[in-house]
Design a protein around this motif. Structure first.
Motif, PDB file in Angstrom:
ATOM      1  N   THR A 234       0.831  -1.200   0.000  1.00  0.00           N
ATOM      2  CA  THR A 234       0.000   0.000   0.000  1.00  0.00           C
ATOM      3  C   THR A 234       0.869   1.255   0.000  1.00  0.00           C
ATOM      4  N   LEU A 235       1.935   1.239   0.763  1.00  0.00           N
ATOM      5  CA  LEU A 235       2.833   2.391   0.824  1.00  0.00           C
ATOM      6  C   LEU A 235       3.475   2.657  -0.533  1.00  0.00           C
ATOM      7  N   THR A 236       3.928   1.621  -1.204  1.00  0.00           N
ATOM      8  CA  THR A 236       4.524   1.782  -2.532  1.00  0.00           C
ATOM      9  C   THR A 236       3.485   2.298  -3.520  1.00  0.00           C
ATOM     10  N   PHE A 237       2.279   1.767  -3.459  1.00  0.00           N
ATOM     11  CA  PHE A 237       1.197   2.241  -4.331  1.00  0.00           C
ATOM     12  C   PHE A 237       0.953   3.734  -4.106  1.00  0.00           C
ATOM     13  N   ALA A 238       0.875   4.143  -2.840  1.00  0.00           N
ATOM     14  CA  ALA A 238       0.631   5.548  -2.516  1.00  0.00           C
ATOM     15  C   ALA A 238       1.743   6.438  -3.055  1.00  0.00           C
ATOM     16  N   ARG A 239       2.972   6.011  -2.886  1.00  0.00           N
ATOM     17  CA  ARG A 239       4.116   6.803  -3.378  1.00  0.00           C
ATOM     18  C   ARG A 239       4.101   6.916  -4.896  1.00  0.00           C
ATOM     19  N   ARG A 240       3.831   5.820  -5.567  1.00  0.00           N
ATOM     20  CA  ARG A 240       3.802   5.849  -7.036  1.00  0.00           C
ATOM     21  C   ARG A 240       2.652   6.700  -7.552  1.00  0.00           C
TER      22      ARG A 240
END
Length: 68
Positions: free
Chosen positions: A27-33
């Protein structure tokens, strides 16, 4: 990714397991991207409401969960 996020926008964003199954990322990677796409030199054409909603969603997804 933006289309996926837009589909989930009315529901406050996707669940972690939906992100993992669809993209294979946290989820964190998705949010950053998602934030990177929105801040890029060539962001997708979105209405102001969509852009703001996606920014809020990405910010919420990027925060650690609250403790009860």
């Amino acid at each position: 990714m933006v289309e996926f996020a837009l589909r989930w926008l009315p529901f406050g964003g996707p669940r972690a397991d939906d992100i993992l199954v669809t993209f294979g990322i946290s989820t964190l990677t998705f949010a950053r991207r998602l934030q990177e796409v929105l801040a890029s030199d060539h962001p997708p054409r979105l209405s102001l409401a969509e852009r703001n909603g996606l920014r809020e969603m990405a910010a919420a997804l990027g925060r650690p969960p609250e403790r009860p």
